[in-house]
Design a protein around this motif. Structure first.
Motif: not given
Length: 905
Positions: A273-295
């Motif tokens: 539903e989202y274009l790459i230009k909309q998420v390419e600046t969001v996904i890296p930070g999301l992945l970094r934090n997600w990985f950090k908080f996951t058991s």
């Protein structure tokens, strides 16, 4: 509080603190008397106290009088008390004026005054001033008892959620109180923060993180859910990435709820539903934090997501995150490759395709439907000449399969027999498999005891015929099958070509279970030797593969039963690996679907371009036909009208020629013994009768015959037009590949002409002309002479000669023109309507062509708009596909990690 006695009007107690117990009023009176006797008496403090006592005893006027005479440092409080007195009396205007006149540096007095004005304006219904003074009270001293609580209650009563949220956020940041964070969270949960940007809560969340981690987790989770599915979701994710990047990890108490929300948001952003230009600046930070908080036990999913994203978007994540993700993939033990994620990806792709009007082919839909069911499939194929079809027929217990180059999906049913061809449009019944074209897909349901014993369905594909594996139909089904039974020809040695083919199969489907069937047609010793040779050659490629010899041409019940046992015993189709096999099949199926969507996109664009060209061509043809038809209409109208006029004018000429002669011939009726007194009337009758007889006996029959010939000629002309249009109709409909046009002329026009001519020619009713009684001098003279001298014998000869001469010498021009005009009146009217009638004949084709041109122009415009959208925004198609490829790679990584075969970049 130091000013508590002023607030509650108990200053008098402080003043009488050292006075012996007695009623305050007499005591204050004595103090007043004593103080008044002094030279520099200061009575303000006593008057202030006396005012309080009068106020408490409801003597409001006395209280006001006392406070009005207070000066010095107590004067501001005295004014405030006067305002309270007016307020108590209901004199709101006086109270307002008094409160607003107070000037003081006292924080307490300022707050108390503001609160009194807040209450007063509430009574007066002045909402604007109520807001002003409650906010003023908070700005003076937010710690003042109950002031913020009073404001919160007021805002909630007003349902002014913006001010309520601002108050709660401000107090939560200022005080760090969990109570205010709880209030703010309740506003968030109830949807009262929808007008606030995510950044508004950044500082508030940071304060809470430093105060209470559990409350911080709950608070941010509420914010997260409030921004989900809204336009502010991406701004929230950007803010959340910044916020959580500053949150330290507590390995003893990981933020599992926050990790789950990261997971959920990642899935949301990766739905296409989202274009790459909309998420390419969001996904890296999301992945970094997600990985950090996951058991650790849930780390596979984000780790694979990190690695897959980096594969398509290098340098978007830091090295530490990548190393940690690699460590999870390579060094951790994982139970499952996550079947749910793979199924979710497939459903996401299908949903996206449907919502974007990308119609998948019937074959792909059928394949998806079949392979997502909890079914296992065994691929049966082999080398050219191996007799694979004989093996299939043995299992079917029926000679159905021949050397057709088709693929059959075979299921067992105890009672049902059906064969359906799977097409691009869907499926349709098939009577004869042998009649199907190559590479057809057939779904076969057949009752067979052997099929019933099998633990799977069969996929029978065309044999490998020497082409590369990618060009062979069987290659399409390698990765969607749970195992492969490869049939070899038992009559010849295992060739190098077959060995290379098996190597290619292994490289394309390394996890596929493969076993071999040696088609040992006549059970020769030589065949047994070949079987041993096969076992030796394949063990290097498929060390766990088994070889089964099967006499397909002489197989009885026992041999086929043994084959079924071999299949069930060799292929672990229901083992613990079944989940991984299902994942592998789904991954292959997703690739198949994505490939189909790309083809459909290209096909759709080509179809649009073809549609534009077609409509331009068809409009040119149609407009040309319209112009040609207009010329034809004009020509036919002219031909038909002129030919009709020629017939009519010829008849008129004949009548003009005949009438004078007929009238002159009536001179023979005149005799010397005629009754000249009435002769003119008798001649009129005789002459009219002669004209009438000529018209009915001569003119009408001839004219009717001529008009019939005209009708036949006109019909021939119009039939020629219809034949031409029929040809054009067929040509145009062949271009449309449907019965689009019906260029049918209106032949009712001909029927109407026949009816009208028949009616006109049969009802010509000649109306008597005034021939001998006209106002001509000669006729008047003869008529008068006949009346006067008709009975005188000697005058009859003279009258006879005069009448005879008059009848024979008259030109009768006026009579003739009158007869012609009356006789051909309706024929003239008919002629005038011919042009309109011919137009009516052509009206149907013109309307049909006009409608079709309009439709073609509209369709062309719509298609051009679609093409423009495609060309202007190709990212709306290709970006979602790239995102799906990232998720697909993630699924592959998770699968390989679970199989101890991690993906290596």
């Amino acid at each position: 509080m130091a000013d508590e006695h002023f607030i509650h009007k108990t200053y008098y107690r402080q003043l009488l603190e050292n006075v012996e117990a007695q009623h305050p009023l007499p005591a204050l009176g004595e103090m007043f008397f004593v103080e008044h006797a002094k030279e520099n008496a200061d009575l303000s403090h006593i008057r202030f106290a006396q005012g309080e006592m009068y106020f408490h005893h409801k003597d409001i006027e006395a209280a006001i009088y006392k406070w009005e005479n207070v000066s010095g440092e107590l004067e501001p409080w005295a004014k405030k008390n006067i305002g309270d007195a007016y307020y108590e009396l209901g004199w709101y205007s006086e109270a307002e004026n008094t409160y607003t006149s107070i000037k003081t540096d006292s924080t307490v007095l300022s707050v108390e005054t503001a609160l009194q004005l807040f209450s007063l304006y509430g009574e007066k219904g002045n909402t604007e001033k109520v807001y002003k003074y409650i906010k003023k009270a908070i700005s003076i001293d937010p710690d003042y008892p109950n002031v913020t609580e009073l404001a919160r209650t007021f805002y909630e009563e007003q349902e002014d959620w913006n001010n309520a949220v601002e108050l709660a956020a401000a107090e939560a940041k200022r005080t760090g109180s969990l109570k205010w964070f709880g209030i703010l969270r309740s506003y968030i949960d109830n949807g009262h923060t929808k007008d606030f940007s995510p950044e508004y809560f950044y500082d508030t969340a940071k304060v809470l993180n430093e105060t209470d981690r559990q409350s911080f987790s709950q608070f941010t989770a509420s914010l997260w859910m409030s921004y989900k599915k809204r336009d502010t979701f991406l701004p929230w994710m950007n803010m959340a990435n910044t916020l959580f990047s500053e949150v330290e990890v507590d390995y003893d108490a990981p933020l599992e709820e926050i990790a789950a929300l990261h997971h959920e948001s990642y899935m949301e952003l990766m739905t296409g539903e989202y274009l790459i230009k909309q998420v390419e600046t969001v996904i890296p930070g999301l992945l970094r934090n997600w990985f950090k908080f996951t058991s650790e036990k849930r780390a596979l999913f984000p780790a694979a997501a990190v690695m897959a994203w980096t594969e398509y978007f290098p340098s978007s994540l830091d090295g530490d995150t990548l190393k940690a993700a690699e460590n999870v993939l390579f060094n951790y033990e994982h139970v499952s490759g996550n079947l749910e994620e793979t199924l979710d990806l497939l459903q996401t792709v299908l949903t996206w395709a449907e919502s974007n009007q990308l119609k998948m082919s019937g074959k792909v839909k059928w394949m998806v439907s079949r392979l997502t069911k909890n079914k296992t499939h065994l691929l049966v194929t082999g080398s050219a000449g191996s007799g694979k079809e004989e093996v299939i027929n043995s299992l079917l217990n029926e000679s159905l399969s021949g050397d057709e180059q088709i693929t059959m999906f075979i299921d067992n049913h105890p009672e049902l027999q059906s064969m359906n061809e799977v097409t691009e449009e869907g499926s349709q019944p098939v009577e004869d498999i042998a009649a199907l074209p190559d590479y057809t897909v057939v779904e076969l349901t057949w009752p067979s005891s052997f099929l019933e014993e099998l633990n799977c369905s069969l996929i029978s594909t065309p044999v490998f015929n020497g082409r590369s594996i990618s060009q062979n139909e069987a290659s399409r089904y390698l990765n969607v099958s749970d195992g492969m039974l490869y049939v070899l020809d038992g009559r010849r040695p295992f060739s190098e070509e077959e060995f290379q083919l098996l190597m290619d199969i292994y490289e394309n489907a390394p996890g596929l279970q493969v076993h071999f069937l040696l088609n040992d047609r006549d059970k020769s010793v030589y065949d047994q030797y070949i079987a041993e040779e096969v076992r030796e050659k394949i063990k290097d490629v498929f060390p766990e593969a088994r070889v089964f010899s099967f006499p397909s041409q002489n197989a009885g019940y026992g041999e086929v039963h043994d084959l079924v046992e071999f299949i069930n015993g060799s292929f672990t189709l229901h083992s613990a690996k079944s989940s991984e096999q299902q994942i592998a099949k789904l991954i292959s199926l997703i690739r198949y679907v994505l490939s189909d969507l790309l083809e459909k996109r290209t096909a759709m664009e080509n179809t649009y371009n073809d549609n534009v060209v077609f409509n331009e061509d068809i409009m040119e043809r149609l407009k040309g036909l319209v112009n040609s038809l207009k010329d034809t209409e004009q020509d036919k109208s002219q031909i038909i009208t002129e030919s009709y006029r020629a017939v009519k004018e010829e008849a008129k000429r004949d009548l003009r020629k005949k009438v004078p002669g007929l009238l002159k011939e009536c001179a023979d009726y005149i005799k010397e013994d005629s009754d000249f007194r009435n002769l003119h009337e008798e001649l009129d009758e005789r002459m009219n009768e002669a004209i009438r007889k000529h018209i009915h006996d001569n003119l009408v029959p001839g004219l009717r015959l001529e008009l019939q010939q005209w009708l036949d000629g006109s019909e021939e002309e119009l039939r020629a037009v219809q034949e031409y249009l029929d040809g054009m109709n067929e040509t145009l409909n062949s271009l449309y590949e449907e019965e689009k046009l019906n260029l049918q002329c209106d032949f009712q026009v001909l029927s109407d002409w026949r009816r009208d001519i028949n009616r006109i020619t049969h009802r010509i009713d000649f109306e008597d002309e005034n021939i001998m009684n006209r106002s001509k001098p000669s006729q008047f003279f003869l008529k008068s002479a006949g009346k006067l001298f008709g009975n005188i014998q000697q005058n009859k000869n003279m009258l006879y000669n005069q009448y005879k001469r008059a009848v024979e010498n008259d030109s009768y021009e006026d009579v003739t023109e009158s007869v012609v005009k009356k006789t051909f009146l309706e024929f003239d009217l008919f002629e005038k309507a011919l042009k309109a009638d011919v137009s009516l004949f052509f009206e149907g084709p013109f309307l049909e062509l006009s409608k079709t041109i309009t439709e073609a122009e509209a369709e062309k415009g719509q298609v051009i708009d679609k093409l423009e959208k495609i060309k202007q925004s190709p990212e709306h198609f290709y970006d979602p596909l790239k995102i799906f490829e990232v998720r697909l790679l993630q699924c592959e990584m998770m699968k390989r990690a679970s199989e101890d075969q991690p993906y290596v970049t």
